[in-house]
Design an enzyme around this catalytic site. Structure first.
Site, PDB file in Angstrom:
ATOM      1  NE  ARG A 240      -4.302  -1.375   0.131  1.00 60.60           N
ATOM      2  CZ  ARG A 240      -4.504  -2.307  -0.770  1.00 60.60           C
ATOM      3  NH1 ARG A 240      -3.585  -2.519  -1.704  1.00 60.60           N
ATOM      4  NH2 ARG A 240      -5.607  -3.037  -0.752  1.00 60.60           N
ATOM      5  CD  GLU A 269      -2.655   3.693  -5.482  1.00 56.78           C
ATOM      6  OE1 GLU A 269      -3.756   3.184  -5.805  1.00 56.78           O
ATOM      7  OE2 GLU A 269      -1.690   3.028  -5.089  1.00 56.78           O
ATOM      8  CG  HIS A 287      -2.813  -0.136  -7.005  1.00 56.90           C
ATOM      9  ND1 HIS A 287      -3.334   0.490  -5.908  1.00 56.90           N
ATOM     10  CD2 HIS A 287      -2.788  -1.468  -6.686  1.00 56.90           C
ATOM     11  CE1 HIS A 287      -3.619  -0.396  -4.959  1.00 56.90           C
ATOM     12  NE2 HIS A 287      -3.291  -1.592  -5.419  1.00 56.90           N
TER      13      HIS A 287
END
EC number: 1.1.1.79
Length: 323
Positions: A240, A269, A287
């Site tokens: 993360r 993000e 991601h």
């Protein structure tokens, strides 16, 4: 759980592009589908259309708050298609008697592959070399600067769960020396255990972050950790974004405190610090470590199995412990 003559109502919320769950759910359940592009807010949609939904399948990172759950009075199970559950108010779910499942090990192979790919790309400078050739600089200026070998590197893994273990096995094939930090020592693990991340950083060339985001792991990689990792050290993050103090990482990369980074996740993000864009010792990806057709099929099957088990009063395949 009592049998019903009609299939249960299942609510599916997803981004418009992630349709991989649609067909598999509609074959088995009465399925209501909402997506992130909808003009109608979920607190408005839920009372009018989803008050009878007993299951909520979330594909993506929708924040599940107590306020959101208040609009789903019949909800009994929350099925996440992610492994991480830091976007969910666990206390609210527990208080409301809502059980939670996640993706289990559906993504482990693909995330481990991505972590190793990022490491190789950073050390051998493959993306930068690709840009060098495409720009015509090879013909103009000659040989590209050398990268660093992967073989024999000391690699510290933060979080030796399923993904971390798969990363370790892959890097053993390169002759890397593996050690790890985790919530507790794994008695069955052959790798050296460090009880704190500072010692792990001080004794390794690479840190690979595979752990979950919790209050304890938030900014687990801070400036002190990066200084101990050293000027040739590399950080790989497939966990993360908030595992790393991103502002300090940017400073450390720009100032040469560490040697490089491979990042699939970021603090805010899809925003990415612009300072990273011009650094050849940094490899970025959006991601997407989990996203392959194979892994999406895996997670769809796990989600379906969890729903079937729940509505048949059988043990869940990948339950999340709320205690």
């Amino acid at each position: 759980m009592a049998e019903s003559s009609e299939p249960p109502v299942v609510l599916l919320h997803r981004p418009p592009s992630l349709t991989f769950m649609d067909e598999i759910l509609t074959r088995e359940f009465r399925t209501l589908i909402t997506d992130t592009s909808s003009s109608e807010s979920l607190p408005s949609f839920f009372p009018r259309h989803a008050s009878s939904a007993r299951a909520f399948v979330i594909s993506g990172r929708l924040p599940v708050t107590d306020e959101l759950l208040s609009h789903l009075p019949s909800l009994q199970i929350l099925v996440c298609t992610s492994v991480g559950i830091d976007h969910i108010d666990l206390a609210a779910c527990k208080r409301r008697g809502i059980v939670i499942t996640n993706a289990g090990n559906a993504f482990s192979d693909d995330v481990a592959d991505c972590a190793v790919g990022l490491l190789i790309s950073v050390l051998r400078r493959i993306p930068a070399a690709d840009r060098y050739v495409r720009s015509g600089n090879w013909a103009k200026f000659g040989d590209f600067q050398l990268g660093s070998k992967v073989s024999g590197k000391r690699v510290g893994i933060v979080g030796l769960g399923s993904i971390g273990s798969f990363v370790a096995k892959r890097l053993e094939s390169f002759g890397c020396v593996i050690s790890y930090n985790s919530r507790s020592q794994k008695q069955s693990s052959p790798y050296r255990y460090y009880s704190d991340i500072l010692s792990l950083a001080e004794n390794n060339d690479v840190l690979v972050l595979c752990c979950s985001l919790t209050d304890e792991t938030h900014h687990i990689v801070n400036r002190e950790v990066m200084e101990l990792l050293g000027k040739d050290g590399v950080v790989i993050n497939v966990g993360r974004g908030k595992l790393i103090d991103e502002k300090e990482m940017v400073k450390c990369l720009v100032d040469g405190v560490i040697g490089g980074a491979g990042l699939d996740v970021f603090e805010n993000e899809p925003a990415v610090p612009q300072e990273l864009f011009g650094l050849d010792n940094v490899v970025l990806s959006p991601h997407f470590a989990v996203a392959t057709p194979g892994s999406l099929d895996n997670v769809a099957q796990i989600a379906l199995a969890n729903l079937k088990a729940f509505f048949s009063n059988r043990p869940l395949l990948s339950p999340v412990q709320l205690d």
